[in-house]
Motif scaffolding. Sequence first.
Motif, mmCIF file in Angstrom:
data_model
loop_
_atom_site.group_PDB
_atom_site.id
_atom_site.type_symbol
_atom_site.label_atom_id
_atom_site.label_comp_id
_atom_site.label_asym_id
_atom_site.label_seq_id
_atom_site.Cartn_x
_atom_site.Cartn_y
_atom_site.Cartn_z
ATOM 1 N N ILE A 173 0.840 -1.198 0.000
ATOM 2 C CA ILE A 173 0.000 0.000 0.000
ATOM 3 C C ILE A 173 0.873 1.247 0.000
ATOM 4 C CG2 ILE A 173 -1.781 1.303 1.206
ATOM 5 C CD1 ILE A 173 -2.704 -1.336 2.480
ATOM 6 N N ASP A 174 0.763 2.026 -1.062
ATOM 7 C CA ASP A 174 1.436 3.314 -1.147
ATOM 8 C C ASP A 174 0.500 4.287 -1.851
ATOM 9 O OD1 ASP A 174 1.538 2.607 -3.829
ATOM 10 O OD2 ASP A 174 3.693 2.199 -3.833
ATOM 11 N N GLU A 175 0.953 5.511 -2.106
ATOM 12 C CA GLU A 175 0.086 6.508 -2.705
ATOM 13 C C GLU A 175 -0.398 6.092 -4.092
ATOM 14 O OE1 GLU A 175 1.773 10.403 -2.662
ATOM 15 O OE2 GLU A 175 2.216 10.357 -0.519
ATOM 16 N N GLN A 176 0.493 5.548 -4.879
ATOM 17 C CA GLN A 176 0.126 5.154 -6.232
ATOM 18 C C GLN A 176 -0.915 4.047 -6.223
ATOM 19 O OE1 GLN A 176 3.440 3.886 -8.629
ATOM 20 N NE2 GLN A 176 2.242 3.826 -10.513
ATOM 21 N N MET A 177 -0.725 3.078 -5.333
ATOM 22 C CA MET A 177 -1.687 1.980 -5.242
ATOM 23 C C MET A 177 -3.027 2.474 -4.719
ATOM 24 S SD MET A 177 -3.378 -0.286 -3.163
ATOM 25 C CE MET A 177 -2.492 -0.255 -1.606
ATOM 26 N N PHE A 178 -2.995 3.344 -3.700
ATOM 27 C CA PHE A 178 -4.228 3.874 -3.131
ATOM 28 C C PHE A 178 -5.053 4.589 -4.193
ATOM 29 C CE2 PHE A 178 -6.856 6.938 -0.871
ATOM 30 C CZ PHE A 178 -7.372 6.176 0.164
ATOM 31 N N SER A 179 -4.389 5.321 -5.069
ATOM 32 C CA SER A 179 -5.085 6.071 -6.114
ATOM 33 C C SER A 179 -5.882 5.165 -7.044
ATOM 34 C CB SER A 179 -4.080 6.902 -6.923
ATOM 35 O OG SER A 179 -3.494 7.902 -6.118
ATOM 36 N N ARG A 180 -5.485 3.927 -7.155
ATOM 37 C CA ARG A 180 -6.194 2.999 -8.046
ATOM 38 C C ARG A 180 -7.559 2.601 -7.508
ATOM 39 N NH1 ARG A 180 -0.954 0.383 -8.523
ATOM 40 N NH2 ARG A 180 -1.694 -1.398 -7.313
ATOM 41 N N PHE A 181 -7.834 2.936 -6.252
ATOM 42 C CA PHE A 181 -9.122 2.601 -5.648
ATOM 43 C C PHE A 181 -10.074 3.793 -5.627
ATOM 44 C CE2 PHE A 181 -6.340 -0.698 -4.182
ATOM 45 C CZ PHE A 181 -7.140 -1.834 -4.104
ATOM 46 N N LEU A 182 -9.672 4.887 -6.248
ATOM 47 C CA LEU A 182 -10.509 6.081 -6.294
ATOM 48 C C LEU A 182 -11.315 6.125 -7.588
ATOM 49 C CD1 LEU A 182 -7.881 8.680 -4.983
ATOM 50 C CD2 LEU A 182 -9.656 7.495 -3.656
ATOM 51 N N TYR A 183 -12.304 6.996 -7.644
ATOM 52 C CA TYR A 183 -13.120 7.126 -8.858
ATOM 53 C C TYR A 183 -12.282 7.563 -10.059
ATOM 54 C CZ TYR A 183 -17.322 6.996 -5.890
ATOM 55 O OH TYR A 183 -18.319 6.628 -5.019
ATOM 56 N N THR A 184 -11.190 8.251 -9.789
ATOM 57 C CA THR A 184 -10.345 8.788 -10.862
ATOM 58 C C THR A 184 -9.177 7.854 -11.192
ATOM 59 O OG1 THR A 184 -9.146 10.065 -9.184
ATOM 60 C CG2 THR A 184 -10.912 11.197 -10.389
ATOM 61 N N ALA A 185 -9.303 6.601 -10.864
ATOM 62 C CA ALA A 185 -8.224 5.635 -11.119
ATOM 63 C C ALA A 185 -7.769 5.708 -12.574
ATOM 64 C CB ALA A 185 -8.705 4.228 -10.797
ATOM 65 N N GLY A 186 -6.451 5.753 -12.770
ATOM 66 C CA GLY A 186 -5.897 5.794 -14.113
ATOM 67 C C GLY A 186 -5.789 7.181 -14.701
ATOM 68 N N MET A 187 -6.268 8.189 -13.983
ATOM 69 C CA MET A 187 -6.220 9.569 -14.471
ATOM 70 C C MET A 187 -5.158 10.353 -13.700
ATOM 71 S SD MET A 187 -10.283 10.458 -14.628
ATOM 72 C CE MET A 187 -11.483 9.237 -15.192
ATOM 73 N N PRO A 188 -4.542 11.333 -14.327
ATOM 74 C CA PRO A 188 -3.623 12.197 -13.584
ATOM 75 C C PRO A 188 -4.405 13.087 -12.629
ATOM 76 C CG PRO A 188 -3.963 13.069 -15.787
ATOM 77 C CD PRO A 188 -4.650 11.736 -15.753
ATOM 78 N N ASP A 189 -3.775 13.509 -11.552
ATOM 79 C CA ASP A 189 -4.422 14.432 -10.626
ATOM 80 C C ASP A 189 -4.632 15.778 -11.307
ATOM 81 O OD1 ASP A 189 -4.397 12.536 -8.612
ATOM 82 O OD2 ASP A 189 -2.506 13.252 -7.745
ATOM 83 N N PRO A 190 -5.641 16.546 -10.870
ATOM 84 C CA PRO A 190 -5.865 17.857 -11.485
ATOM 85 C C PRO A 190 -4.646 18.772 -11.358
ATOM 86 C CG PRO A 190 -7.753 17.221 -10.152
ATOM 87 C CD PRO A 190 -6.671 16.233 -9.857
#
Length: 255
Positions: A180-197
């Motif tokens: 579990i790290d930031e990159q992995m956590f991001s894959r569980f969000l609605y925006t998975a696979g997208m760059p942050d704004p």
Amino acid sequence: MNFIKNMFTKQYATYDYENIDLTRIPKHVAIIMDGNGRWAKKRGLPRTAGHKAGVEVLRDVIRTSSQLGIKYLSLYAFSTENWKRPQDEVNALMQLLVIYLRKEVQELHENNVKIHIIGDIDRLPENARMEIRSAFELTQNNDGLIVNIALNYGGRSEIIQAIKEISRQVKNNELEIESIDEQMFSRFLYTAGMPDPDLLIRPSGELRISNFLLWQIAYSEFWFSDIFWPDFSGKHLIEAIIDYQKRDRRYGGVK
């Protein structure tokens, strides 16, 4: 690029379009669409009139984003907190969503725009869910601008849902805690696979985030304006991007 530049110079003849750098357009722009009610009140109109006027702005902002080469446009349309509003206003907002999708989705599709919904839509009325599914299915193979429409969305709720799913996978031995790290956590969000704004825009004079994309905007640049959303346009989007391009983004480092 020259075609786009000429087209925008013609469309906004009184605007100094030469100041924008078309090679440094943000990949992801997020907008908190705010001020509809106050716009209406200022004109002695019901709040629903402000929401209707706000919907009309979307065409220009989406078209401008697409023409500029923005890859992702996230629009905060209805938050988890908005259910607290009067029932007639909530009903009107849901009906406007249905009307907008029915009216605009074909043109969006023809312009290679992909519609993506972020948020928990299970609580939305059935006719709204049907239009959302229809828009998604029609545009899902498009590879142009991706428009994220945030509906029944809350940043805290999104994070909690991600934690619950990660916990479930750890419990079922599908995921190692050490992974579990930031990159992995991001894959569980609605925006998975997208760059942050890269850029977060909020019109209406408010200086809050209002529970929008809390994880994703950690290093976003903010642009606030006193303009109410119904008065916003592609011109103001360009103005925000020009201001964004003047900033030195260091992400905590030193240049």
